[in-house]
Scaffold this active site. Structure first.
Site, PDB file in Angstrom:
ATOM      1  N   CYS B  99     135.814  15.971 -50.276  1.00  0.00           N
ATOM      2  CA  CYS B  99     136.682  14.917 -50.119  1.00  0.00           C
ATOM      3  C   CYS B  99     136.099  14.346 -51.648  1.00  0.00           C
ATOM      4  O   CYS B  99     136.742  14.894 -52.582  1.00  0.00           O
ATOM      5  CB  CYS B  99     136.158  13.862 -49.199  1.00  0.00           C
ATOM      6  SG  CYS B  99     137.149  12.686 -48.906  1.00  0.00           S
ATOM      7  N   HIS B 228     136.969  17.541 -44.294  1.00  0.00           N
ATOM      8  CA  HIS B 228     135.399  17.252 -44.102  1.00  0.00           C
ATOM      9  C   HIS B 228     134.844  18.416 -42.921  1.00  0.00           C
ATOM     10  O   HIS B 228     134.836  18.086 -41.777  1.00  0.00           O
ATOM     11  CB  HIS B 228     135.022  16.016 -43.629  1.00  0.00           C
ATOM     12  CG  HIS B 228     135.168  14.894 -44.397  1.00  0.00           C
ATOM     13  ND1 HIS B 228     134.192  14.386 -45.256  1.00  0.00           N
ATOM     14  CD2 HIS B 228     136.480  14.175 -44.584  1.00  0.00           C
ATOM     15  CE1 HIS B 228     134.713  13.545 -46.082  1.00  0.00           C
ATOM     16  NE2 HIS B 228     135.924  13.216 -45.696  1.00  0.00           N
ATOM     17  N   GLU B 230     131.839  18.870 -42.605  1.00  0.00           N
ATOM     18  CA  GLU B 230     130.747  18.439 -41.810  1.00  0.00           C
ATOM     19  C   GLU B 230     130.998  17.241 -40.588  1.00  0.00           C
ATOM     20  O   GLU B 230     130.016  17.173 -39.785  1.00  0.00           O
ATOM     21  CB  GLU B 230     129.670  17.580 -42.844  1.00  0.00           C
ATOM     22  CG  GLU B 230     130.068  16.264 -43.190  1.00  0.00           C
ATOM     23  CD  GLU B 230     131.361  16.049 -44.178  1.00  0.00           C
ATOM     24  OE1 GLU B 230     132.016  17.155 -44.475  1.00  0.00           O
ATOM     25  OE2 GLU B 230     131.416  15.114 -44.562  1.00  0.00           O
TER      26      GLU B 230
END
Lengths: 973, 269
Positions: B99, B228, B230
């Protein structure tokens, strides 16, 4: 040399900002604009060479792949060449309004090796194409491009220059102490002093202050008077809730009276004390309420409002509102880490006609867009997920929109308590102090008027989330190194409130000239009461000062010693050596005249609509799904980062396409741990218009239901209250408030759910031509529940064709305040839903046992729009159809399909159960004596078929049609 | 380099970084030693990049995304730490930017980068600009995986990650640059429709050229992506995990972090 730089997208690159501004202008009814290009303007001051400017443009300000730049060696814009194609308007912030971009840009320029940069200012220039008349331009500038409270049109453009309302560079102000002629003043004069100083103190309070100074034999300084006004303001002192009330109420045919001493303590706090949950670690006295999470950590929760500023400058108001409540978390105990936000708004309908707007108010759609942007900007940039919220609409919010901002934090359990020690240094951390938000606390303690936007412009500001993030990063390190003994945030009242509160027991001395300032020229009083954002106040043992300052310096955060906590029990303020304030702490915090207010409650009678029975309820259901209060809020939710920090478990949007409305949101704040929290809100303005008592009861019920619906348990839920009301000096307004507070006691007690914190925002009235528009008294109940195992969570979307649909709880003929009535010519009715605590509690507990045993596949609570809406939402969120029979539903009242479908009775859920779990599910409910009925089945076909009492389908419709009706109204994209 | 048994990951942060902890958690979960390092420590040489195996630039709003996203941190890295990064990459160590971190890598010119970095300065060749929708959006996207980066080994053909950004529209500086990325297999992720077909908005959430969501350098050691991973690390991150019959432990994104750690273990330890 000074430079002006203009950056613009290259031809062929799509400019979304230009397009969205153009859309907004079309909303204004102006169709002559064919295109808008946006030019980003940077004015650089400093001895900067041309080659340096070239580097600054190429390497910093312009993205050379998509943007072009130009620069000229003057601040003045070149006279626009008369161009038939477009007109140019340049908008810049007023002096004194914080523009975070300026600081970043200076840093970026210095990084490039250009040390000579002195200052930067920015502006946006709009190139407006099309045949736009002068009158239309006026409207565009005022309604779409700028807000004159914080912005102005830059001169030298084709547009007329406006006067800049605020001058900030006042040099050489005398440090001479100003005293106010108070002691000899008569009543009229006292009132005038209060009014002219925007103190919002009433005569009785002014007289008490006068007496205090008469005894001292001197007049107060301006600073002393301001300090008292801040401290005693409704906003900080909660005079209504803590004062005395003579309450008159109608009970059946008789009129009774009751004297209430301290409404807060006799209702809300009392419930918490009597419930006495051992897991309540800190209630009511800190910035937020604190409950235990697990063995190591605690959770804090606070919800606040920022209504008045949001009415005037929606972006800035909501922006600083969320910033403020995050600081509450950061200032709770020894500081907590914010883990999620929740935001609830009340606006006038976004399609309100411009004709109906009172003078001096902004259009509700503009307020709504601004508020959402303000929350988006601050929450996202702080890296805190906004996981939950609600939006409601009523025309009476036109002058006073409600903006509730809530934040949850986590902290180690050994950091819950704090104590200021004698000799501790007072350290201010974070942003510099400017003339921002002067009189914010007192301003929010009065009504808004047409002139509010002029006289209160100082109370409006823009936040700087990155500054606050830096403070947070430093703060948590300093906390874990035990470098300070107490902390609080600078909110309303600024340093005055923060230092005054922390030094309440010991006394404090501050040297005001040490406070870091944004610009010269602030008076000592302004420094003291300024509400500049992003500041925290710490109490620091002298031995730890050096380490503390280093921690913050490493994060590029300013931390400054400004005084100490003394032990004199006095508040002593100096400015360049001169004593400008010397007040006894006990007078400041306890010297106010305890005011007695009058309250009257008399039930009003509202019209009950006559609605014809009908076989076909398709149109009614579609209308309800499209009601602004019921419809999808996806346009808003998607703009919030609801997953940052990686703790997301149940998102605000769920279902097969991730667009269904979840009940509570669930977050697991500790990576790797299965423990979670569920956050929900209960709010229902329409019930309160009938009876605030049942509004408060219903809101508690609703907030709890939503947590039960995701798998929570009542015994581990805590709640918050938030009262937004009209002018409490008017007995009818206060009467409703008393009733709502009484319900809080009864139902918190009934459910054994403690209040841990709360807030009130009163005087939400808008004066126009001597007529006052009051908001409907509104209570928000926010709930937080601790979940032992997030893997047992349940969502509201149907899961599998063939599963059974149960309706849990009894439906009553309680149509008062329902959305169904509202969609029938805006009727209200009288039979408002009540709350049957004992029955509902049994339901809640039984459902918790069922979800903990994974016997429920989906679960949804019935609220606005009743059974009909809840079923529709579960169906279209999953893409699975329904067949269901209304005659199976447990119901009491006139037997009508529409009543059963759309009554908003409390304590009800819809549950989906796998047929293999049927026996176990039913046995458990039966044993718990819970009223339930097996009413239908989940279907593979995308059809929604409900059979009415006559055994004919009263609703028979495709899911797609239901979903479209629900999604369309607030889809602004 | 200090000898360590565990792969060392530096999660670089500065004012406005905000996905540092969950990104760190993802690496540490697979056995890495993770430090969250403020850029001040690198600039003051209190920390050295050379002591680490993986550099992670997490999501957030560095410096508020003022001027434009990632620009100011990109300049800091390019102007003050270029040499360290050049050496880091030359040693075969790994960099990931998620990002805001991707925006930084692109704007500093570290991505798409060159296989054999010459002495000349890093040049920005691609960019990430404001979404076509004009606003920040948080939504889940399907991504088709391609290329042969160490980071993406063993990923499913189509993965599901959320995006949360306002400036994620990928634009190559020229048709030539785009062709080079395509030809050299440097496109790691493309937005796609649920079954893998060509996406339309909001499946391509920002209007990216060629639906590009993430790219690598020529070696595949540097990965940048807007979505993302994660945030789809755990199974319960999935937006409709309650609909899945089989409860798993991991989400689609976990493999990326496992890959990084395993690569370091095999190559350096």
């Amino acid at each position: 040399m000074n430079w002006r730089i203009e950056i613009q997208y290259k031809q062929g690159v799509f400019d979304p900002l230009g397009e969205s501004v153009q859309k907004f202008i079309v909303d204004l009814g102006i169709t002559s604009v064919s295109r808008i290009d946006v030019v980003y303007v940077y004015n650089l001051d400093g001895e900067i060479s041309k080659s340096e400017v070239e580097i600054i443009c190429r390497q910093l300000l312009a993205d050379t792949i998509t943007q072009k730049y130009s620069y000229s060696a003057s601040r003045k814009q070149k006279a626009s060449v008369p161009d038939r194609e477009f007109q140019a308007v340049e908008i810049a912030y007023n002096p004194g309004v914080m523009d975070p971009v300026e600081q970043s840009t200076i840093k970026g320029i210095r990084d490039l090796g250009v040390a000579a940069i002195e200052s930067v200012s920015t502006a946006k220039k709009y190139l407006i194409y099309g045949d736009v008349s002068r009158k239309e331009m006026d409207r565009i500038v005022e309604k779409a491009l700028s807000n004159k409270l914080i912005q102005h049109v830059v001169g030298d453009t084709v547009y007329a220059q406006e006067k800049i309302p605020l001058s900030i560079q006042i040099e050489g102000r005398q440090p001479e102490v100003i005293s106010v002629e108070l002691n000899a003043a008569g009543d009229t004069r006292l009132k005038k002093i209060s009014q002219e100083g925007q103190l919002f103190l009433n005569l009785e309070e002014m007289k008490t202050i006068q007496e205090y100074f008469q005894k001292l034999g001197r007049n107060p300084t301006d600073c002393e008077l301001e300090t008292i006004a801040q401290t005693w303001s409704e906003h900080c002192f909660h005079k209504t809730f803590r004062g005395n009330i003579n309450y008159t109420y109608h009970d059946g045919g008789t009129v009774k009276t009751k004297k209430i001493k301290n409404l807060l303590k006799s209702t809300i706090v009392k419930a918490t004390q009597e419930i006495a949950k051992p897991w309540c670690l800190s209630v009511f006295h800190d910035n937020a309420g604190v409950i235990a999470f697990d063995k190591e950590d605690a959770i804090c929760f606070k919800v606040e409002t920022h209504n008045h500023p949001s009415a005037l400058e929606p972006f800035g108001g909501a922006n600083t509102g969320i910033g403020g409540v995050i600081r509450d978390t950061m200032g709770t105990g020894l500081g907590a880490k914010p883990i999620c936000n929740t935001d609830i708004f009340c606006f006038a309908p976004p399609d309100m006609s411009f004709k109906d707007l009172p003078e001096g108010t902004l259009h509700p759609k503009r307020i709504m867009k601004g508020v959402v942007s303000g929350v988006r900007d601050y929450g996202n940039k702080m890296g805190i997920p906004t996981v939950n919220g609600a939006v409601l609409f009523d025309p009476r919010f036109v002058g006073n929109p409600l903006v509730y901002c809530g934040n949850v934090g986590i902290m180690p359990r050994d950091k819950v308590a704090k104590k200021v020690y004698q000799g501790d240094l007072i350290v201010v951390v974070g942003g510099k102090t400017g003339r921002d938000g002067i009189h914010g606390a007192t301003f929010s303690s009065g009504e808004l008027t047409e002139d509010s936007s002029v006289i209160s412009s100082g109370a409006v500001q823009i936040g700087d989330p990155i500054q606050e993030k830096k403070v947070l990063d430093g703060l948590l390190q300093a906390r874990d190194k035990n470098l300070y003994s107490a902390i609080t945030d600078c909110g309303a009242g600024g340093l005055s409130s923060a230092v005054g509160e922390m030094g309440k027991d010991l006394g404090a001395r501050v040297d005001l000239e040490k406070v870091p300032l944004k610009y010269k020229g602030l008076s000592y009083t302004e420094i003291w009461i300024s509400e500049s954002q992003e500041r925290m106040v710490l109490s620091v043992p002298p031995a730890k000062k050096k380490k503390l300052l280093k921690v913050f310096a490493d994060e590029n955060v300013e931390a400054t010693v400004i005084g100490e906590f003394t032990g004199t029990q006095r508040l002593e303020l100096f400015y360049e050596g001169a004593l400008v304030c010397d007040l006894a702490m006990d007078f400041l915090h306890d010297g106010d005249p305890k005011i007695t207010k009058e309250a009257v409650w008399k039930p009003a009678h509202h019209k009950t609509p006559t609605i014809k029975r009908t076989q076909d309820l398709n149109p009614a259901l579609l209308k309800i799904l499209s009601h602004y209060n019921v419809c999808s809020k996806e346009w808003i939710i998607r703009q919030y980062d609801h997953e940052v920090q990686g703790g997301s478990v149940i998102k605000p949007l769920v279902g097969v396409k991730t667009d269904g409305p979840s009940d509570a949101s669930v977050v697991a704040p500790k990576p790797g741990s299965s423990k979670g929290i569920a956050v929900s809100n209960g709010i229902n303005v329409r019930f309160g218009m009938i009876d605030p008592y049942w509004m408060a009861a219903s809101c508690i019920d609703e907030a709890l239901r939503q947590i039960i619906a995701v798998g929570g348990d009542v015994s581990s839920i805590a709640i918050l209250d938030n009262f937004c009301w009209g002018n409490p000096d008017k007995p009818d307004r206060l009467g409703g408030l008393v009733r709502a507070a009484q319900a809080c006691y009864v139902f918190a007690k009934g459910y054994q759910v403690p209040f841990i914190s709360g807030k009130d925002s009163l005087y939400n009235e808008y004066m126009q031509n001597n007529r006052s528009i009051s908001i409907p008294g509104t209570i928000l109940i926010s709930a937080i529940g601790i979940l032992d195992d997030i893997h047992r969570c349940v969502t509201m979307d149907f899961k599998k064709p063939g599963n059974l649909i149960y309706v849990i709880g009894t439906t009553y003929q309680e149509m008062g305040g329902s959305i169904y009535y509202d969609t029938n010519a805006g009727a209200l009715g009288n039979d408002v839903p009540q709350v049957k605590v004992k029955t509902n509690l049994k339901t809640f507990n039984a459902l918790s046992r069922l979800t903990s045993r994974s016997l429920v596949r989906s679960l949804h609570d019935c609220s606005e729009g009743g059974l009909g809406v809840a079923l529709a939402e579960m169906a279209f969120s999953s893409g699975l159809g329904v067949t269901l029979k209304l005659d199976a539903v447990s119901y009491q009242g006139d037997r009508r399909d529409d009543y059963i479908l759309f009554s908003e009775s409390n304590g009800r859920f819809i549950a989906e159960v796998d047929p293999q779990d049927k026996d176990e599910f039913e046995a458990l409910l039966r044993k718990a004596r819970v009223d339930f009925s097996l009413a239908g089945k989940v279907e593979a076909t995308p059809e929604f078929v409900l059979y009415g009492l006559e055994q004919n389908p009263c609703i028979n419709i495709y899911l797609e049609d239901l979903k479209t009706a629900w999604q369309k109204p607030l889809d602004f994209s | 380099m200090a000898k360590s048994i565990k792969p060392k990951v530096m999660v670089l942060r500065t004012a406005g970084t905000n996905c540092d902890q969950e990104t760190g958690f993802a690496f540490s979960h697979f056995g890495a030693k993770v430090n969250l390092v403020h850029i001040n420590k690198l600039l003051k040489k209190e920390e050295k990049l050379a002591d680490y195996h993986i550099l992670a630039l997490p999501g957030g709003f560095t410096y508020g995304d003022d001027i434009e996203s990632g620009r100011i941190l990109a300049n800091e890295l390019r102007l003050f730490l270029s040499e360290d990064i050049r050496r880091f990459v030359a040693e075969g160590k790994l960099i990931i930017g998620i990002c805001n971190g991707f925006q930084v890598l692109v704007k500093a010119g570290f991505l798409p980068g060159e296989a054999k970095p010459s002495k000349k300065e890093y040049q920005q060749e691609t960019t990430l600009i404001t979404n076509d929708s004009g606003k920040f959006e948080d939504r889940w996207t399907y991504l088709r995986v391609s290329g042969e980066s160490v980071w993406t080994r063993g990923l499913k053909d189509i993965v599901y990650f959320p995006v949360a950004h306002a400036e994620g529209k990928f634009v190559a500086g020229s048709a030539k640059v785009l062709k080079r990325l395509q030809a050299q297999g440097q496109i790691a992720f493309r937005y796609c429709a649920p079954g893998g077909a060509q996406p339309v908005y909001p499946e391509n959430p920002n209007g990216s050229q060629d639906h590009i969501a993430g790219i690598t350098d020529e070696t595949g050691h540097i990965l940048g992506l807007m979505p993302h991973p994660e945030r789809h690390f755990l199974f319960t991150h999935h937006p409709s995990w309650t609909r899945q019959a089989q409860k798993a432990e991991w989400g689609d994104g976990a493999q990326i972090f496992a890959n990084g750690v395993r690569y370091v273990q095999n190559k350096f330890l």
